[in-house]
Design a protein around this motif. Structure first.
Motif, mmCIF file in Angstrom:
data_model
loop_
_atom_site.group_PDB
_atom_site.id
_atom_site.type_symbol
_atom_site.label_atom_id
_atom_site.label_comp_id
_atom_site.label_asym_id
_atom_site.label_seq_id
_atom_site.Cartn_x
_atom_site.Cartn_y
_atom_site.Cartn_z
ATOM 1 N N ASP A 24 -6.326 -5.738 6.764
ATOM 2 C CA ASP A 24 -5.456 -6.673 7.487
ATOM 3 C C ASP A 24 -5.215 -7.937 6.678
ATOM 4 O OD1 ASP A 24 -5.307 -4.881 9.507
ATOM 5 O OD2 ASP A 24 -6.690 -5.909 10.861
ATOM 6 N N ARG A 25 -6.261 -8.417 6.004
ATOM 7 C CA ARG A 25 -6.116 -9.633 5.201
ATOM 8 C C ARG A 25 -5.147 -9.393 4.037
ATOM 9 N NH1 ARG A 25 -11.005 -10.375 4.562
ATOM 10 N NH2 ARG A 25 -11.340 -11.819 6.300
ATOM 11 N N GLU A 26 -5.284 -8.229 3.378
ATOM 12 C CA GLU A 26 -4.391 -7.898 2.259
ATOM 13 C C GLU A 26 -2.943 -7.748 2.727
ATOM 14 O OE1 GLU A 26 -5.989 -4.396 0.552
ATOM 15 O OE2 GLU A 26 -7.687 -5.402 -0.432
ATOM 16 N N LEU A 27 -2.764 -7.068 3.872
ATOM 17 C CA LEU A 27 -1.414 -6.860 4.399
ATOM 18 C C LEU A 27 -0.776 -8.187 4.802
ATOM 19 C CD1 LEU A 27 0.838 -4.962 5.309
ATOM 20 C CD2 LEU A 27 -0.332 -4.703 7.495
ATOM 21 N N THR A 28 -1.565 -9.046 5.449
ATOM 22 C CA THR A 28 -1.047 -10.352 5.872
ATOM 23 C C THR A 28 -0.598 -11.170 4.671
ATOM 24 O OG1 THR A 28 -2.557 -10.331 7.763
ATOM 25 C CG2 THR A 28 -1.594 -12.448 7.154
ATOM 26 N N GLY A 71 0.807 -1.226 0.000
ATOM 27 C CA GLY A 71 0.000 0.000 0.000
ATOM 28 C C GLY A 71 0.836 1.269 0.000
ATOM 29 N N MET A 72 0.379 2.257 0.781
ATOM 30 C CA MET A 72 1.042 3.566 0.907
ATOM 31 C C MET A 72 1.224 4.229 -0.466
ATOM 32 S SD MET A 72 3.882 2.571 3.812
ATOM 33 C CE MET A 72 4.696 4.150 3.758
ATOM 34 N N THR A 73 0.210 4.104 -1.330
ATOM 35 C CA THR A 73 0.332 4.595 -2.708
ATOM 36 C C THR A 73 0.585 6.095 -2.752
ATOM 37 O OG1 THR A 73 -1.218 2.863 -3.377
ATOM 38 C CG2 THR A 73 -0.765 4.612 -4.966
ATOM 39 N N GLU A 74 -0.173 6.866 -1.962
ATOM 40 C CA GLU A 74 -0.006 8.325 -1.970
ATOM 41 C C GLU A 74 1.370 8.719 -1.450
ATOM 42 O OE1 GLU A 74 -2.647 6.815 -0.716
ATOM 43 O OE2 GLU A 74 -4.282 7.435 -2.064
ATOM 44 N N VAL A 75 1.822 8.032 -0.395
ATOM 45 C CA VAL A 75 3.143 8.347 0.177
ATOM 46 C C VAL A 75 4.232 8.044 -0.853
ATOM 47 C CG1 VAL A 75 4.801 7.744 1.978
ATOM 48 C CG2 VAL A 75 2.374 7.917 2.528
ATOM 49 N N LYS A 76 4.143 6.889 -1.497
ATOM 50 C CA LYS A 76 5.146 6.534 -2.502
ATOM 51 C C LYS A 76 5.095 7.487 -3.695
ATOM 52 C CE LYS A 76 5.343 1.589 -1.383
ATOM 53 N NZ LYS A 76 5.105 0.220 -1.877
ATOM 54 N N SER A 77 3.897 7.956 -4.049
ATOM 55 C CA SER A 77 3.771 8.931 -5.142
ATOM 56 C C SER A 77 4.502 10.217 -4.791
ATOM 57 C CB SER A 77 2.300 9.225 -5.426
ATOM 58 O OG SER A 77 1.605 8.056 -5.797
ATOM 59 N N ALA A 78 4.301 10.694 -3.555
ATOM 60 C CA ALA A 78 4.966 11.923 -3.119
ATOM 61 C C ALA A 78 6.475 11.750 -3.097
ATOM 62 C CB ALA A 78 4.457 12.320 -1.730
ATOM 63 N N ILE A 79 6.940 10.585 -2.616
ATOM 64 C CA ILE A 79 8.384 10.341 -2.539
ATOM 65 C C ILE A 79 8.980 10.221 -3.941
ATOM 66 C CG2 ILE A 79 10.113 8.663 -1.796
ATOM 67 C CD1 ILE A 79 8.349 8.084 0.626
#
Length: 729
Positions: free
Chosen positions: A512-516, A325-333
């Motif tokens: 949680d299921r996706e992250l796991t 995940g963290m799509t927006e954060v990775k986009s900004a970085i």
């Protein structure tokens, strides 16, 4: 005499053809041996060209401002490749003959004491050596070393030829000086006197002696060449004459010179020697990414990448793909990696283009992992932890130089070493307030003013900052308290970040299921990779299928090509189109208008407007476009709105930028004013229950009023003795 040659004793050097003693060296390469006359003839041919005749004429007209002849290595190579190789292995001998030719090429009336230097530049790639790979075989050889100037002393005069006078007969004796310890004559050279038959005293005539400017520098390996947390190695170098004083701490340079050895200054003689570099010439990196070599094949691959309609998504997917995940954060970085454009205006004002991003989140949301990944991915990345970093370690430290007089000199810190790169600072909230204050100027003005140990200087730190911090109370509370109140950073520092992302860890069945599944797939792929291609078959496990199913964990673009793509994009300075400018203008003014009227709050400031511009410039650079289009402006607007909505109005409602830039928001100030007016209405003070009941009747919540009273008591606005009434302090 015996008819045959005697066998060399064990450990004795072998002899080459012609009886020349030849010392075996590790990794030695066989080169043609040149006679002195051949070397001299080569120099005469090279320096006899028209461009060098013009240099000699220029030096004769403008000495001592110009006093060096610069010869590119390719000129020697073009004359004779074998001589060029011989030059690298025997620079002292070749330079000595070259200086003789230079002296002969000067006008006849030239004073022999006016030295003209011969300097070699642009050494070939195979002559470049990393500091950590310098070995005994390099002693006496000509090499090039790239790196950062960690330390540079002030320029001092060094005596090269000393004039002594005999105290008995007054005879003048010249003594050449080598090294750092002065050599005196052993005896008087006057043939008419009897001084040489007995001990005598010599007086130094320092005024008539010959001096040369010298400066000691310390070079550290570039951080982008280090992987796996290796400690950067250093080497000292001595810069002399007209190139002394041009180097300052923080410069990125390539120094060309001869590796020398020096005996350690211990009381007992040691067989272990220190090494240093006798610097012949210095080359400054004109472009921030000169150390990254982009071939024609790389350039074609980069241009093909830029035409891919999925370019942005692929670059985002290549940033720390093992983190879910963290799509927006990775986009900004990703946009931070490309950066905006630094601008210099007509009045000399500089506008920064580098972006600063702050990640604030609960423990275990992979903040540190993102920072470490980016410090490795960025062409110039420096990683530092705020818990173990001091202000001196981040900016510049004052240390004593090593010329023996104990003066202080500056040693560049992490932000200076990250100049024109990316500084990743973890645990920003763990830094002391004093150390944190040193970041203010570095982030906004992109320079560091130093005034310590008698040194007043300004160092450049034109870098982007990616920082991470933890919530004040360990984990974010989403009920009843503003998120910004839970970040233990001063508003003045937070307002300097272009984007601030809050990362929370709340139970959510679907997420949680996706992250796991993602984390388990990451580990399974790692296990499958460890087995290798030729691994034996494992019952019940299909290694090939595991690798195919976990392809999303592999970055779309490898780090090497990503680094080259970023370096290539820095050449482009995009210009905003009318449509993009109109979109940013409309969006900014629309948000500003939300604070007018009854709200009377400031929802957004000019800092966010500049963030719009930097992000849109970075987006255009990512596409290798020379114009900023509407899609770039839309990407910038969406990112800024995303982070502001999370920070300024997590539950919806009115935006108030004072959440970031001030201790109190407009709403806070209204509530405080209402409570103070209630307290003022009671003569002799008001009890807590009276204040709460009246405030609740005016529309405030009981919990919030009690919290406000406690806060106003702690900051000294109100005074309340035990079991007493609240009064104005």
């Amino acid at each position: 005499m015996h008819g045959g040659a005697a066998a060399p004793a064990p450990g004795e050097w072998g002899r080459g053809r012609g009886g020349r003693a030849r010392r075996p060296e590790a990794g030695d390469r066989m080169t043609t041996i040149f006679q002195d006359s051949e070397i001299t003839a080569g120099w005469e041919d090279i320096l006899g060209k028209d461009k060098y005749r013009l240099m000699f004429a220029d030096i004769a007209a403008s000495y001592p401002e110009k006093r060096s002849i610069y010869v590119p290595y390719e000129d020697i190579d073009a004359y004779n490749t074998d001589l060029a190789m011989y030059f690298l292995d025997h620079p002292d001998k070749c330079l000595s003959k070259g200086r003789e030719v230079v002296k002969a090429s000067l006008p006849p009336a030239w004073d022999h004491r006016d030295t003209v230097n011969l300097r070699i530049t642009d050494l070939p790639r195979d002559a470049k050596v990393e500091v950590r790979k310098i070995r005994a075989k390099h002693l006496g050889r000509l090499v090039a070393v790239e790196g950062l100037v960690r330390k540079a002393t002030t320029v001092r005069p060094k005596m090269t030829h000393a004039l002594f006078r005999c105290a008995r007969c007054g005879a003048e004796i010249w003594e050449a000086q080598k090294g750092s310890i002065m050599r005196e004559p052993l005896m008087c050279s006057n043939p008419d006197g009897s001084c040489n038959k007995q001990a005598t005293h010599f007086d130094l005539d320092s005024k008539a002696s010959v001096f040369v400017d010298t400066q000691k520098i310390e070079i550290q390996e570039s951080p982008e060449g280090l992987r796996g947390g290796a400690q950067p190695e250093r080497i000292a170098g001595f810069v002399e004459d007209d190139i002394a004083g041009v180097i300052t701490a923080g410069n990125r340079v390539t120094i060309n010179g001869i590796i020398r050895s020096a005996e350690k200054h211990d009381r007992d003689k040691s067989t272990v020697f220190e090494i240093f570099m006798d610097v012949m010439s210095v080359e400054f990196e004109e472009h921030e990414y000169d150390e990254i070599q982009i071939t024609e094949e790389d350039e074609q691959k980069i241009l093909d990448m830029s035409r891919d309609p999925m370019l942005f998504d692929n670059i985002v997917a290549s940033i720390s793909p093992t983190i879910h995940g963290m799509t927006e954060v990775k986009s900004a970085i990703a946009l931070q990696l490309f950066g905006g454009c630094n601008k210099e205006m007509d009045d000399g004002t500089a506008i920064r283009g580098d972006m600063h991003v702050l990640l604030v989140g609960d423990p275990g949301v992979a903040k540190s992992q993102v920072l470490r990944y980016m410090s490795a991915l960025a062409p110039r990345g420096i990683y530092a932890s705020g818990k173990s970093a001091s202000a001196a370690g981040l900016t510049a430290a004052a240390v004593k130089d090593e010329f023996g007089d104990g003066r202080w000199t500056l040693e560049a810190g992490a932000l200076v070493l990250a100049d024109k790169g990316l500084a990743c600072i973890d645990e920003l909230d763990k830094m002391t307030a004093q150390d944190r204050s040193s970041l203010h100027e570095a982030m906004e003005s992109q320079r560091i003013s130093v005034a310590k140990a008698g040194i007043t200087a300004t160092l450049q730190c034109r870098c982007s900052m990616l920082a991470a911090a933890n919530p004040k109370f360990g984990r974010f509370e989403t009920d009843g308290m503003s998120i910004t109140k839970q970040i233990d950073l001063p508003p003045a520092l937070m307002s300097r970040f272009d984007m601030i992302f809050v990362l929370t860890d709340k139970p959510n069945p679907k997420a949680d299921r996706e992250l796991t599944a993602h984390i388990l797939n990451v580990h399974r792929r790692g296990q499958a990779r460890q087995m290798g291609e030729d691994a034996p078959l494992v019952v019940g496990v299909d290694v090939k299928r595991i690798k195919e199913e976990t392809e999303n964990v592999r970055p779309v673009y490898e780090q090497d090509i990503m680094r080259k793509y970023v370096a290539y994009s820095k050449r482009i300075v995009p210009i905003m189109t009318d449509q993009a400018m109109g979109m940013i203008e409309d969006k900014y003014l629309g948000i500003r208008a939300m604070g007018a009227g009854e709200n009377d709050s400031v929802p957004i400031t000019a800092r966010q407007l500049e963030a719009y511009v930097r992000l849109s410039e970075a987006s255009a650079r990512m596409r290798l476009s020379r114009t900023i289009e509407e899609e770039d402006a839309a990407r910038a607007v969406d990112l800024v709105e995303f982070y502001l909505s999370k920070l300024l109005a997590p539950d919806g409602g009115q935006w108030d930028i004072d959440n970031l830039s001030s201790k109190y928001t407009k709403k806070d100030r209204n509530e405080l004013t209402a409570i103070l007016s209630i307290v003022d209405g009671y003569e002799g003070g008001a009890s807590e229950e009276d204040i709460v009941s009246q405030a609740v009747s005016e529309g405030l919540s009981e919990e919030k009023v009690r919290r406000r009273l406690k806060m106003m008591k702690e900051d000294g606005t109100l005074f309340c003795p035990p079991n007493g009434n609240y009064k104005r302090a």
